[in-house]
Write a protein that holds these residues in place. Structure first.
Motif, PDB file in Angstrom:
ATOM      1  N   HIS A 142       7.416   2.080   3.351  1.00  0.00           N
ATOM      2  CA  HIS A 142       7.642   1.332   1.988  1.00  0.00           C
ATOM      3  C   HIS A 142       6.585   0.421   2.148  1.00  0.00           C
ATOM      4  O   HIS A 142       6.130  -0.212   2.945  1.00  0.00           O
ATOM      5  CB  HIS A 142       9.063   0.625   2.239  1.00  0.00           C
ATOM      6  CG  HIS A 142       9.339  -0.668   1.168  1.00  0.00           C
ATOM      7  ND1 HIS A 142       9.378  -0.050  -0.236  1.00  0.00           N
ATOM      8  CD2 HIS A 142       9.589  -1.654   1.325  1.00  0.00           C
ATOM      9  CE1 HIS A 142       9.585  -0.951  -0.691  1.00  0.00           C
ATOM     10  NE2 HIS A 142       9.826  -2.288   0.013  1.00  0.00           N
ATOM     11  N   LYS A 143       5.990   0.389   0.865  1.00  0.00           N
ATOM     12  CA  LYS A 143       4.997  -0.739   0.680  1.00  0.00           C
ATOM     13  C   LYS A 143       3.557  -0.498   1.641  1.00  0.00           C
ATOM     14  O   LYS A 143       3.110  -1.530   2.260  1.00  0.00           O
ATOM     15  CB  LYS A 143       5.380  -2.169   0.782  1.00  0.00           C
ATOM     16  CG  LYS A 143       6.356  -2.763  -0.281  1.00  0.00           C
ATOM     17  CD  LYS A 143       6.585  -4.148   0.201  1.00  0.00           C
ATOM     18  CE  LYS A 143       7.668  -4.692  -0.889  1.00  0.00           C
ATOM     19  NZ  LYS A 143       8.035  -6.015  -0.805  1.00  0.00           N
ATOM     20  N   SER A 159       9.443   5.279  -0.161  1.00  0.00           N
ATOM     21  CA  SER A 159      10.311   4.580  -1.194  1.00  0.00           C
ATOM     22  C   SER A 159       9.441   3.200  -1.826  1.00  0.00           C
ATOM     23  O   SER A 159       8.570   2.911  -1.000  1.00  0.00           O
ATOM     24  CB  SER A 159      11.478   3.541  -0.499  1.00  0.00           C
ATOM     25  OG  SER A 159      12.043   2.875  -1.402  1.00  0.00           O
ATOM     26  N   LYS A 160       9.582   3.174  -3.073  1.00  0.00           N
ATOM     27  CA  LYS A 160       8.560   2.232  -3.844  1.00  0.00           C
ATOM     28  C   LYS A 160       9.406   1.053  -4.318  1.00  0.00           C
ATOM     29  O   LYS A 160       8.836   0.033  -4.574  1.00  0.00           O
ATOM     30  CB  LYS A 160       7.979   2.794  -5.314  1.00  0.00           C
ATOM     31  CG  LYS A 160       9.066   3.359  -6.007  1.00  0.00           C
ATOM     32  CD  LYS A 160       8.438   4.007  -7.359  1.00  0.00           C
ATOM     33  CE  LYS A 160       9.589   4.256  -8.325  1.00  0.00           C
ATOM     34  NZ  LYS A 160       8.770   5.037  -9.364  1.00  0.00           N
ATOM     35  N   SER A 161      10.774   1.202  -4.248  1.00  0.00           N
ATOM     36  CA  SER A 161      11.513  -0.073  -4.562  1.00  0.00           C
ATOM     37  C   SER A 161      12.524  -0.797  -3.744  1.00  0.00           C
ATOM     38  O   SER A 161      13.047  -1.828  -3.779  1.00  0.00           O
ATOM     39  CB  SER A 161      12.314   0.456  -5.872  1.00  0.00           C
ATOM     40  OG  SER A 161      13.406   1.521  -5.475  1.00  0.00           O
ATOM     41  N   LEU A 220       5.018   7.398  -7.608  1.00  0.00           N
ATOM     42  CA  LEU A 220       4.582   5.830  -7.532  1.00  0.00           C
ATOM     43  C   LEU A 220       4.122   5.135  -8.782  1.00  0.00           C
ATOM     44  O   LEU A 220       4.475   3.857  -8.886  1.00  0.00           O
ATOM     45  CB  LEU A 220       3.117   5.657  -6.536  1.00  0.00           C
ATOM     46  CG  LEU A 220       3.787   6.140  -5.180  1.00  0.00           C
ATOM     47  CD1 LEU A 220       2.363   6.281  -4.192  1.00  0.00           C
ATOM     48  CD2 LEU A 220       4.478   5.414  -4.603  1.00  0.00           C
ATOM     49  N   GLN A 277       3.259  -7.962  -5.941  1.00  0.00           N
ATOM     50  CA  GLN A 277       3.768  -6.679  -5.717  1.00  0.00           C
ATOM     51  C   GLN A 277       3.250  -5.650  -6.636  1.00  0.00           C
ATOM     52  O   GLN A 277       3.194  -4.313  -6.542  1.00  0.00           O
ATOM     53  CB  GLN A 277       5.471  -6.465  -5.411  1.00  0.00           C
ATOM     54  CG  GLN A 277       5.717  -7.094  -4.258  1.00  0.00           C
ATOM     55  CD  GLN A 277       7.263  -7.270  -4.311  1.00  0.00           C
ATOM     56  OE1 GLN A 277       7.816  -6.672  -4.944  1.00  0.00           O
ATOM     57  NE2 GLN A 277       7.766  -7.829  -3.231  1.00  0.00           N
ATOM     58  N   THR A 316      13.895   7.814  -4.008  1.00  0.00           N
ATOM     59  CA  THR A 316      13.106   8.009  -3.309  1.00  0.00           C
ATOM     60  C   THR A 316      12.261   9.267  -3.250  1.00  0.00           C
ATOM     61  O   THR A 316      12.934  10.127  -4.017  1.00  0.00           O
ATOM     62  CB  THR A 316      13.464   7.679  -1.802  1.00  0.00           C
ATOM     63  OG1 THR A 316      14.300   8.596  -1.606  1.00  0.00           O
ATOM     64  CG2 THR A 316      13.903   6.372  -1.404  1.00  0.00           C
ATOM     65  N   GLU A 327      -0.565  -0.009  -4.057  1.00  0.00           N
ATOM     66  CA  GLU A 327      -0.586   1.267  -4.336  1.00  0.00           C
ATOM     67  C   GLU A 327      -0.601   2.074  -2.907  1.00  0.00           C
ATOM     68  O   GLU A 327      -1.290   1.468  -1.994  1.00  0.00           O
ATOM     69  CB  GLU A 327      -1.658   1.887  -5.039  1.00  0.00           C
ATOM     70  CG  GLU A 327      -1.553   1.577  -6.491  1.00  0.00           C
ATOM     71  CD  GLU A 327      -2.555   2.210  -7.324  1.00  0.00           C
ATOM     72  OE1 GLU A 327      -3.593   2.996  -6.791  1.00  0.00           O
ATOM     73  OE2 GLU A 327      -2.566   2.010  -8.561  1.00  0.00           O
ATOM     74  N   LEU A 328       0.204   3.042  -2.594  1.00  0.00           N
ATOM     75  CA  LEU A 328       0.315   3.684  -1.300  1.00  0.00           C
ATOM     76  C   LEU A 328      -1.093   4.484  -1.311  1.00  0.00           C
ATOM     77  O   LEU A 328      -1.257   5.226  -2.146  1.00  0.00           O
ATOM     78  CB  LEU A 328       1.396   4.495  -0.983  1.00  0.00           C
ATOM     79  CG  LEU A 328       1.454   5.540   0.031  1.00  0.00           C
ATOM     80  CD1 LEU A 328       1.696   4.519   1.382  1.00  0.00           C
ATOM     81  CD2 LEU A 328       2.650   6.163   0.056  1.00  0.00           C
TER      82      LEU A 328
END
Length: 284
Positions: A187-188, A145-147, A262, A116, A225, A120-121
């Protein structure tokens, strides 16, 4: 017990000073957490009532002491009910500062955490969609959201599970779409859900901000977020992060702030590596 000083018959030790300092710091942090919301007035009223109770008990006013004592007996339960949102924010803040949430702990060495790390978005479709929506004064509320997948909030809407694309974002927030009312969660690099219900802030916000902006601020207060808002009235773009809203941003500013969010953990990780002694070898 090490005596620091004495005031008449009152002996003050170093432990007492440390106790007072810690309580003062805790109260200050609680105040900062609730500042600007209705909860701070409740907190001040609750604290004032407790101080009155202490004075009444010291003055040996038995009837009033008994009445206030019954109320103070359930004070912890009452505080949990009254300040449930603030307690949630405090625990979230505490969780973000613990060692289990950092990149240099043993969890970061697990295989699935390694996979993970490189994610990167792709921000470009998001920026282009926001620009198009703003140009047509189409309101939008997008949570990035990254987490966490934000399952609690995602379950309040409709699951999508699709890659982020400009056309899909525009289709979701089209005024004739059944999914346009509510928030979209990313997310992701994938759209988790749409038409999601977000918590609304209790802070006093300017009248120019509508329900979307209030929901964005509320979501940023309770979760780690960043929320993108497109105003339906003006078409202006805003970002909410950590309870603060940045209004009327350009496309470049939106891109910069999302990138900063991010890569925030990566910057902390690089900084911690630089602080290590030169004799230590960092394995990439």
């Amino acid at each position: 017990m090490i005596l620091a000083f004495s005031i008449g018959f009152l002996e003050v030790s170093i432990v007492d000073l440390l106790d007072i300092a810690l309580v003062s710091f805790l109260l200050f942090q609680v105040y900062n957490l609730m500042r600007g919301s209705v909860a701070v007035r409740i907190f001040v009223g609750f604290l004032s009532l407790y101080l009155i109770y202490l004075v009444v008990r010291a003055a040996e006013m038995e009837l009033l002491s008994a009445i206030l004592g019954q109320f103070m007996g359930v004070g912890v339960i009452a505080a949990i009910i009254l300040f449930q949102q603030e307690i949630r924010k405090f625990l979230l803040l505490l969780g973000k500062t613990t060692s289990f949430n950092r990149d240099n702990n043993f969890l970061s060495n697990l295989p699935w955490r390694k996979r993970q790390a490189g994610f990167e978005l792709d921000i470009t479709p998001l920026i282009e969609a926001a620009k198009s929506l703003g140009g047509t004064n189409t309101g939008a509320l997008i949570v990035i959201s990254k987490s966490s997948e934000l399952r609690f909030y995602a379950e309040s809407g409709d699951r999508i599970d699709a890659l982020v694309s400009k056309r899909l974002l525009i289709s979701v927030f089209n005024k004739t779409s059944p999914l346009h009312d509510g928030a979209l969660i990313i997310h992701k690099g994938r759209i988790v859900a749409a038409r999601c219900v977000l918590p609304v802030t209790e802070k006093d916000v300017p009248a120019q901000f509508g329900l979307r902006h209030r929901a964005a601020i509320g979501m940023s207060e309770t979760t780690d977020t960043i929320i993108l808002v497109v105003s339906e009235e003006t078409g202006q773009l805003s970002l909410a992060r950590n309870g603060t809203i940045y209004h009327n941003l350009s496309n470049q500013e939106i891109r910069s702030k999302i990138k900063e969010y991010l890569v925030e953990d990566d910057k902390k990780k690089d900084k911690s590596k630089q602080e290590k002694p030169e004799s230590e070898e960092v394995v990439q």
